[in-house]
Design an enzyme around this catalytic site. Structure first.
Site, PDB file in Angstrom:
ATOM      1  N   CYS A   1       0.807  -1.097   0.030  1.00  0.00           N
ATOM      2  CA  CYS A   1      -0.044  -0.110   0.129  1.00  0.00           C
ATOM      3  C   CYS A   1       0.888   1.144  -0.012  1.00  0.00           C
ATOM      4  O   CYS A   1       2.056   1.030   0.535  1.00  0.00           O
ATOM      5  CB  CYS A   1      -0.932  -0.171   1.318  1.00  0.00           C
ATOM      6  SG  CYS A   1      -2.123   1.288   1.528  1.00  0.00           S
TER       7      CYS A   1
ATOM      8  N   THR B   1       0.572   3.538   1.979  1.00  0.00           N
ATOM      9  CA  THR B   1       0.930   3.998   3.388  1.00  0.00           C
ATOM     10  C   THR B   1       2.279   3.402   3.872  1.00  0.00           C
ATOM     11  O   THR B   1       2.685   3.571   4.433  1.00  0.00           O
ATOM     12  CB  THR B   1      -0.392   3.488   4.257  1.00  0.00           C
ATOM     13  OG1 THR B   1      -1.518   4.062   3.758  1.00  0.00           O
ATOM     14  CG2 THR B   1      -0.258   3.651   5.623  1.00  0.00           C
TER      15      THR B   1
ATOM     16  N   HIS C   1       4.684   5.541   3.100  1.00  0.00           N
ATOM     17  CA  HIS C   1       4.641   6.686   3.910  1.00  0.00           C
ATOM     18  C   HIS C   1       5.101   6.274   5.309  1.00  0.00           C
ATOM     19  O   HIS C   1       5.992   7.077   5.999  1.00  0.00           O
ATOM     20  CB  HIS C   1       3.188   6.992   4.282  1.00  0.00           C
ATOM     21  CG  HIS C   1       2.670   8.106   3.129  1.00  0.00           C
ATOM     22  ND1 HIS C   1       3.027   9.023   2.805  1.00  0.00           N
ATOM     23  CD2 HIS C   1       1.431   7.709   2.220  1.00  0.00           C
ATOM     24  CE1 HIS C   1       2.282   9.472   1.671  1.00  0.00           C
ATOM     25  NE2 HIS C   1       1.224   8.690   1.416  1.00  0.00           N
TER      26      HIS C   1
HETATM   27 ZN   LIG Z   1      -3.228   0.879   3.044  1.00  0.00          ZN
END
Ligand SMILES: [Zn+2]
Ligand SMILES: [Zn+2]
Length: 342
Positions: A42, A44, A47
């Protein structure tokens, strides 16, 4: 069973996703050990490497989109058997607060997420609470299943629960990437008309294949397209997967009276909201985070029934995760990236 396993870890913030040897976890009380067969990569995850969202103790094993087989039961882990094929819900919740009792597990303040505050599924094995498991129906493969908990369930939660989309409405999906393409599918499943944006031709083609009206804002006016397809009214719901100041401002300007802006992504920390265009036409700005366990149950059923079709853009092994992360960052994948196990 082996004592160690390969896992993708954040060893320090600002570094790369590293493949490391970690001990195979032991399932604690109420937990099961899952042999991971596929895990979704993902945005994320990328991140999280930066350290903007703290992960607690490092090294942390990432991976919040997980499918696999039950291989061991911890004490008091009832209802499951070795060999069961499962998907893992992300949020480990208290089950007792008013949000959990109301079915809004995604709002539990005691939440600890798999692949965030506790070790996740980018590994050969992961220990998770039995309460987080959902049975994988026959005919639904591990790779498609792996991306349901986040990429698909998040869009379902946003559009169905938060946006309450109805068949006579028009939905605008800003950003037809790994999230947005599944938003297109959910909105079309409801029966709503869908407009989807991207600056990449192949993403627009995919969105169109799933029933959206494609708009490339680099070459055509999004406002003109929206007004043309809504008889000058504006759209009922915008799903903003871009999450910048500019996208929020644009989204608000494209809503019909009473329209809802669903804020799913976060890139800029703040945004400005012009007051009169918000309150006079009674527009709403609604935050959407993740999905409840019930949302995931429904998404699994819809996918097994062929109503939703998870879009996998690329497959890599755990060893190739750094390359996969680079492709994710480059944004040239249509759909989601899945890390497969042999
Ligand atoms: Zn995610
Ligand atoms: Zn709770």
């Amino acid at each position: 069973m082996a004592e160690t396993m390969r896992a993708l870890v954040v060893a320090r913030y600002g570094g790369r996703l590293e493949l490391a040897d970690r001990p195979v976890p032991h399932p604690g009380p109420g937990e099961v050990l899952v042999r991971v067969r596929a895990s979704g990569l993902c945005g994320t995850d990328v991140h999280l490497l930066s350290g903007r969202m703290p992960l607690g103790e490092l090294p942390r094993i990432l991976g919040h989109e997980t499918a696999g087989d039950v291989v061991e039961l911890g004490p008091a882990a009832a209802g499951w058997a070795v060999g069961d094929r499962v998907i893992v819900a992300i949020d480990v919740v208290c089950g007792q607060c008013r949000h959990c009792l109301g079915g809004h597990t995604q709002r539990c303040k005691a939440m600890r997420r798999i692949g965030f505050e506790r070790d996740g599924g980018h590994a050969e094995y992961v220990a998770v609470p039995a309460l987080n498991l959902i049975r994988l129906p026959e005919g639904l493969g591990y790779e498609a299943a792996a991306i349901l908990p986040d990429a698909v369930a998040c869009m379902y939660h946003s559009l169905i629960c938060q946006g309450q989309v109805r068949p006579d409405q028009t939905v605008l999906i800003l950003g037809a990437g790994g999230l947005g393409i599944h938003g297109v599918q959910v909105a079309r499943w409801v029966g709503a008309a869908v407009i989807a944006t991207s600056r990449r031709a192949e993403r627009l083609r995919m969105a169109e294949q799933h029933g959206a009206i494609p708009v490339n804002p680099a070459t055509q006016s999004l406002a003109d397209a929206v007004m043309e397809h809504t008889r000058g009214e504006g759209v009922d719901v915008v799903v903003d997967t871009v999450g910048t100041r500019a996208s929020v401002r644009e989204a608000l300007s494209l809503l019909c009276p009473g329209g809802k802006l669903l804020v799913v992504a976060y890139v800029d920390e703040t945004f400005e909201v012009p007051a009169i265009p918000l309150f006079k036409p009674e527009r709403e700005i609604i935050g959407c985070r993740g999905a409840s366990k019930q949302d995931l149950v429904e998404v699994v059923q819809l996918t097994a029934a062929g109503q939703l079709a998870p879009v996998i853009g690329a497959r890599y092994s755990l060893e190739e995760a750094a390359t996969a992360a680079e492709r994710l960052a480059a944004g040239d994948v249509v759909g989601r990236i899945v890390l497969t196990r042999e």
